[in-house]
Write an enzyme that holds these catalytic residues in place. Structure first.
Site, mmCIF file in Angstrom:
data_model
loop_
_atom_site.group_PDB
_atom_site.id
_atom_site.type_symbol
_atom_site.label_atom_id
_atom_site.label_comp_id
_atom_site.label_asym_id
_atom_site.label_seq_id
_atom_site.Cartn_x
_atom_site.Cartn_y
_atom_site.Cartn_z
ATOM 1 N N CYS A 165 0.864 -1.179 0.000
ATOM 2 C CA CYS A 165 0.000 0.000 0.000
ATOM 3 C C CYS A 165 0.896 1.223 0.000
ATOM 4 O O CYS A 165 1.722 1.390 0.902
ATOM 5 C CB CYS A 165 -0.896 -0.011 1.240
ATOM 6 S SG CYS A 165 -1.839 1.516 1.506
ATOM 7 N N CYS A 222 -0.686 3.419 -7.200
ATOM 8 C CA CYS A 222 -1.519 2.757 -6.194
ATOM 9 C C CYS A 222 -1.597 1.305 -6.594
ATOM 10 O O CYS A 222 -1.771 0.991 -7.783
ATOM 11 C CB CYS A 222 -2.908 3.394 -6.143
ATOM 12 S SG CYS A 222 -4.090 2.485 -5.099
#
Length: 297
Positions: free
Chosen positions: A80, A190
């Protein structure tokens, strides 16, 4: 010279707030198919980009610590971008298990771009982080860098599990700044975004290079395992039928998760929602703003 020895199958913990980290897990599996994977999604805290940094650090430490206690692993991958910017020092201080984080792949993107025009597609939290600016300044100072921090894209990708289609027209409009800037290279900043890479390529056919961190993370995992004495060559052999030995969600388990994992080439063994479910747990699903975590009855 140290020669690799026969050791038990290594186990890699991949952590994210949602399903985005599965793109990293897929890269690790492709590179090291004999390695076991444990996937931990803090879906009760999703999305981390909307949480204060202190909450992200606390939840990440608590959940990863609990997972390592329940299912010992050889390496932790924080898959992440938002969490990686704030939690790595705290995690490395609390465990001897090697911890790897992800960062937007600015350096390889700058090396690939021919027209020196690069797009960064990320979350709003990532595009405003000072660390991103430092990466651009260090590796892409001679490039025009167009940033798009889309607030809904990770939600749209998560909702695909529930059978919702991506709103292609809305997504196409959101990507217009890349067309206007004439970028030839796009960084997927992302871990959710590689999961819709085919859609992005259709919407931006003039982009030549698409860059993410997945393969680099897989190489780093292999290197760390080799340093621990394992034979990476043996890990490249065909693995077990169930690559993901555990798939853990702190919220409810999304419908269709097993089928989705199989489509990604990540067939799973145990899938569990509302983790950890035992009465003695430290209630990782309890959000800081007081929203009650609904446990499975």
């Amino acid at each position: 010279m140290n020669h690799p020895v026969n050791l038990p199958q290594p186990r890699i913990l991949v952590f994210d707030s949602g399903i985005g980290g599965l793109s990293i897990a897929r890269c690790i599996h492709r590179a090291l198919p004999a390695a076991q994977l444990v996937y931990l999604a803090d879906s009760a805290g999703f999305p981390y980009g909307g949480q204060p940094e202190s909450v992200v650090v606390e939840r990440s430490q608590r959940l990863i610590g609990r997972a390592l206690n329940d299912v010992p692993c050889d390496i932790v991958v924080v898959a992440c971008n938002t969490a990686s910017t704030v939690v790595l020092p705290a995690l490395r201080a609390m465990t001897d298990t090697p911890v790897i984080g992800v960062v937007p792949a600015i350096k390889p993107a700058a090396a690939l771009s021919q027209n020196r025009r690069i797009g960064i597609l990320a979350t709003p939290a990532t595009v405003t982080r000072p660390y991103l600016e430092s990466l651009v300044a260090e590796f892409a100072s001679d490039c025009h860098v167009e940033r798009i921090g889309h607030p809904q894209l990770v939600h749209w990708i998560e909702q695909q599990l529930a059978g919702d289609s991506l709103p292609s027209e809305d997504l196409s409009r959101a990507l217009q700044p890349f067309r206007d800037a004439g970028v030839d290279t796009v960084v997927l900043g992302c871990t959710h975004y590689p999961l819709i890479a085919s859609v992005l390529r259709e919407l931006l056919p003039d982009v030549t290079y698409w860059v993410d961190s997945g393969d680099a993370i897989a190489r780093r995992v292999g290197w760390l395992l080799e340093q621990s004495g394992r034979s990476v060559a043996s890990l490249k052999a065909q693995g077990a039928a169930r690559t993901m030995v555990d798939v853990l969600f702190t919220g409810s388990l999304p419908d269709g998760m097993a089928d989705y994992l199989a489509e990604l080439g990540l067939p799973a063994g145990r899938l569990q929602g509302n983790w950890p479910a035992d009465p003695g747990s430290d209630q990782p699903g309890q959000l800081e703003h007081g929203e009650e975590f609904q446990r499975r009855q």
